[in-house]
Design a protein around this motif. Structure first.
Motif, PDB file in Angstrom:
ATOM      1  N   VAL A 163      -7.481   6.307   0.676  1.00 17.89           N
ATOM      2  CA  VAL A 163      -7.861   5.425  -0.430  1.00 17.89           C
ATOM      3  C   VAL A 163      -6.587   4.780  -0.956  1.00 17.89           C
ATOM      4  O   VAL A 163      -5.670   5.472  -1.420  1.00 17.89           O
ATOM      5  N   GLY A 164      -6.542   3.438  -0.866  1.00 14.34           N
ATOM      6  CA  GLY A 164      -5.324   2.687  -1.201  1.00 14.34           C
ATOM      7  C   GLY A 164      -4.760   2.090   0.075  1.00 14.34           C
ATOM      8  O   GLY A 164      -4.773   2.740   1.120  1.00 14.34           O
ATOM      9  N   ARG A 165      -4.300   0.833  -0.012  1.00 17.16           N
ATOM     10  CA  ARG A 165      -3.783   0.165   1.196  1.00 17.16           C
ATOM     11  C   ARG A 165      -2.453  -0.523   0.912  1.00 17.16           C
ATOM     12  O   ARG A 165      -2.139  -1.569   1.487  1.00 17.16           O
ATOM     13  N   SER A 166      -1.675   0.041  -0.017  1.00 12.79           N
ATOM     14  CA  SER A 166      -0.375  -0.571  -0.304  1.00 12.79           C
ATOM     15  C   SER A 166       0.512  -0.456   0.932  1.00 12.79           C
ATOM     16  O   SER A 166       0.298   0.409   1.789  1.00 12.79           O
ATOM     17  N   VAL A 168       3.529   0.483   0.969  1.00 15.37           N
ATOM     18  CA  VAL A 168       4.447   1.638   0.905  1.00 15.37           C
ATOM     19  C   VAL A 168       3.759   2.982   1.075  1.00 15.37           C
ATOM     20  O   VAL A 168       4.399   3.959   1.453  1.00 15.37           O
ATOM     21  N   VAL A 169       2.464   3.058   0.793  1.00 11.84           N
ATOM     22  CA  VAL A 169       1.791   4.352   0.948  1.00 11.84           C
ATOM     23  C   VAL A 169       0.529   4.249   1.828  1.00 11.84           C
ATOM     24  O   VAL A 169       0.522   4.712   2.976  1.00 11.84           O
ATOM     25  N   HIS A 188     -10.161   0.604  -0.447  1.00 10.62           N
ATOM     26  CA  HIS A 188      -9.260  -0.087  -1.377  1.00 10.62           C
ATOM     27  C   HIS A 188     -10.068  -0.654  -2.534  1.00 10.62           C
ATOM     28  O   HIS A 188     -11.260  -0.346  -2.661  1.00 10.62           O
ATOM     29  N   ARG A 189      -9.413  -1.504  -3.336  1.00  8.86           N
ATOM     30  CA  ARG A 189     -10.086  -1.938  -4.580  1.00  8.86           C
ATOM     31  C   ARG A 189     -11.356  -2.756  -4.315  1.00  8.86           C
ATOM     32  O   ARG A 189     -12.171  -2.924  -5.208  1.00  8.86           O
ATOM     33  N   LEU A 194     -17.133   3.621  -2.709  1.00  5.92           N
ATOM     34  CA  LEU A 194     -15.980   4.459  -2.355  1.00  5.92           C
ATOM     35  C   LEU A 194     -16.423   5.808  -1.788  1.00  5.92           C
ATOM     36  O   LEU A 194     -15.912   6.267  -0.761  1.00  5.92           O
ATOM     37  N   ALA A 207      -4.091   7.404  -2.686  1.00  4.89           N
ATOM     38  CA  ALA A 207      -2.849   6.809  -3.195  1.00  4.89           C
ATOM     39  C   ALA A 207      -3.201   5.547  -3.959  1.00  4.89           C
ATOM     40  O   ALA A 207      -3.046   4.429  -3.467  1.00  4.89           O
ATOM     41  N   VAL A 208      -3.704   5.723  -5.158  1.00  5.58           N
ATOM     42  CA  VAL A 208      -4.231   4.610  -5.935  1.00  5.58           C
ATOM     43  C   VAL A 208      -3.519   4.459  -7.281  1.00  5.58           C
ATOM     44  O   VAL A 208      -3.147   3.362  -7.681  1.00  5.58           O
ATOM     45  N   ILE A 210      -4.994   5.913 -10.190  1.00  7.94           N
ATOM     46  CA  ILE A 210      -6.033   5.978 -11.243  1.00  7.94           C
ATOM     47  C   ILE A 210      -6.401   7.455 -11.431  1.00  7.94           C
ATOM     48  O   ILE A 210      -7.110   8.037 -10.597  1.00  7.94           O
ATOM     49  N   LEU A 213      -9.911   9.461 -10.399  1.00  9.33           N
ATOM     50  CA  LEU A 213     -10.777   8.587  -9.588  1.00  9.33           C
ATOM     51  C   LEU A 213     -11.647   9.397  -8.620  1.00  9.33           C
ATOM     52  O   LEU A 213     -12.815   9.082  -8.401  1.00  9.33           O
TER      53      LEU A 213
HETATM   54  P1  ADP Z   1       0.972   2.649  -4.512  1.00 14.30           P
HETATM   55  O1  ADP Z   1       2.335   2.098  -4.563  1.00 14.30           O
HETATM   56  O2  ADP Z   1       0.843   4.015  -5.150  1.00 14.30           O
HETATM   57  O3  ADP Z   1       0.358   2.659  -3.159  1.00 14.30           O
HETATM   58  P2  ADP Z   1      -0.291   0.185  -5.499  1.00 14.30           P
HETATM   59  O4  ADP Z   1      -0.558  -0.148  -6.941  1.00 14.30           O
HETATM   60  O5  ADP Z   1       0.681  -0.649  -4.755  1.00 14.30           O
HETATM   61  O6  ADP Z   1       0.077   1.752  -5.479  1.00 14.30           O
HETATM   62  O7  ADP Z   1      -1.655   0.159  -4.694  1.00 14.30           O
HETATM   63  C1  ADP Z   1      -2.800   0.726  -5.199  1.00 14.30           C
HETATM   64  C2  ADP Z   1      -3.861   0.695  -4.115  1.00 14.30           C
HETATM   65  O8  ADP Z   1      -5.016   1.308  -4.650  1.00 14.30           O
HETATM   66  C3  ADP Z   1      -4.257  -0.693  -3.639  1.00 14.30           C
HETATM   67  O9  ADP Z   1      -4.276  -0.704  -2.249  1.00 14.30           O
HETATM   68  C4  ADP Z   1      -5.675  -0.889  -4.183  1.00 14.30           C
HETATM   69  O10 ADP Z   1      -6.501  -1.630  -3.277  1.00 14.30           O
HETATM   70  C5  ADP Z   1      -6.177   0.542  -4.327  1.00 14.30           C
HETATM   71  N1  ADP Z   1      -7.169   0.654  -5.404  1.00 14.30           N
HETATM   72  C6  ADP Z   1      -7.051   0.242  -6.677  1.00 14.30           C
HETATM   73  N2  ADP Z   1      -8.154   0.516  -7.381  1.00 14.30           N
HETATM   74  C7  ADP Z   1      -9.014   1.121  -6.540  1.00 14.30           C
HETATM   75  C8  ADP Z   1     -10.334   1.664  -6.667  1.00 14.30           C
HETATM   76  N3  ADP Z   1     -10.987   1.638  -7.818  1.00 14.30           N
HETATM   77  N4  ADP Z   1     -10.896   2.217  -5.577  1.00 14.30           N
HETATM   78  C9  ADP Z   1     -10.243   2.270  -4.404  1.00 14.30           C
HETATM   79  N5  ADP Z   1      -8.984   1.794  -4.227  1.00 14.30           N
HETATM   80  C10 ADP Z   1      -8.386   1.227  -5.270  1.00 14.30           C
END
Ligand code: ADP
Length: 297
Positions: A163-166, A168-169, A188-189, A194, A207-208, A210, A213
């Motif tokens: 969960v998360g597609r930044s 860096v992580v 991702h967002r 989810l 890695a989000v 929140i 979550l």
């Molecule tokens: P990090 O550096 O910890 O990876 P970022 O702020 O760069 O953090 O990235 C946060 C990631 O979390 C993004 O890829 C975003 O799509 C994902 N994200 C944010 N909100 C949600 C959500 N409600 N559900 C799923 N993924 C989420």
């Protein structure tokens, strides 16, 4: 019972290895040095950077914190990174986020010398990682895999959800898991459901950023849950993305926050710095040997 996957023991062993290698380099006159560039007055970031510096010191690595202040411009930060990239005494460079609003983070990442990119921030490092070529992986992403290995959990043939597609992580973790033969879903967002993406995963990496979550609905019975999220609260607590009380008893294993992925990440940054110093030393030696051979030919 949910097993706790702590990172302290692994972090200590990585730091010990780095410290032995740093001492060997010191014997031949090389003192590994890490530069951390920051441009924020955020207190939790400053605390994190100071913790890297003190861990570096204990490991026999020099660490310069280059604080450009909370109003630094993209150009100021960029020229600092380029200068550090050319400095033969600096072996590793970290660009600490957050940066001032309006800063061009993509351009800055590209300004980090890939040979010194110990946190895998330059797109060149990420590209090499995806292409399965030697490169420094982002330390947090590598820490996730290292923690799984340390606790004897193999991704091979398992299903994983990230969960998360930044860059860096989340994205590098997903690639590293695929490279370790897991079948990976990335959420991702914009993921509309989810829980549908996560609830069948054997391994769930979050890695989000929140807090809370991830609840019981998102977790398969017995799943391994790696919580990468760290959100600092006003009263000085560090919160992960997982609602610990909700998943307790359902998850088979869970990393604590703090004390899970975090200490392993810091230890890997130090380890990468020592590796970078050794590689740069070998390169300088071979360059000067070649130059000597050419001039005497
Ligand atoms: P990090 O550096 O910890 O990876 P970022 O702020 O760069 O953090 O990235 C946060 C990631 O979390 C993004 O890829 C975003 O799509 C994902 N994200 C944010 N909100 C949600 C959500 N409600 N559900 C799923 N993924 C989420």
């Amino acid at each position: 019972m949910t097993r706790s996957l702590g990172g302290a023991e692994l972090a200590t062993s990585i730091r010990n290895d780095a410290s032995v290698a740093a001492a060997a380099l010191a014997e031949i006159g090389v003192r590994p040095k890490l530069a951390v560039v920051q441009a924020t007055d955020d207190e939790s970031t400053a605390w994190y950077v100071r913790s890297i510096a003190s861990a570096a010191k204990r490991t026999g690595i020099l660490c310069d914190i280059v604080d450009l202040g909370a109003v630094a411009s993209t150009e100021q930060i960029r020229s600092t990174l380029v200068e550090l990239g050319h400095d033969p005494d600096v072996h590793g460079i970290i660009l600490q986020t957050p940066l001032p609003d309006g800063t061009d983070l993509d351009a800055l990442r590209e300004a980090i010398n890939p040979a010194k990119d110990v946190d895998g921030a330059n797109p060149v490092s990420l590209g090499r990682l995806v292409a399965r070529l030697p490169a420094f992986a982002p330390a947090t992403a590598q820490a996730v895999i290292a923690l799984l290995d340390h606790h004897g959990i193999s991704p091979h043939g398992r299903t994983a959800a990230v969960v998360g597609r930044s860059t860096v992580v989340g994205s590098p973790v997903a690639h590293l898991l695929v490279q370790r033969n897991a079948t990976v879903t990335v959420c991702h967002r914009h993921t509309t459901d989810l829980a549908a993406g996560t609830r069948d995963a054997d391994i769930l990496v979050v890695a989000v950023g929140i807090p809370g979550l991830i609840t019981a609905d998102h977790v398969a019975d017995g799943a391994v849950v790696i919580d990468v999220g760290t959100t600092a609260t006003a009263d000085g607590q560090l919160l992960g993305d997982v609602d610990v009380a909700a998943v307790d008893g359902r998850a088979g294993a869970l990393t604590p926050v703090p004390g899970g992925v975090g200490p392993v990440t810091t230890a890997l940054l130090l380890n990468h710095t020592v590796d970078a110093a050794a590689t740069q030393y070998a390169q300088t030696r071979s360059d000067s040997l070649l130059a000597g051979a050419r001039s005497s030919a």
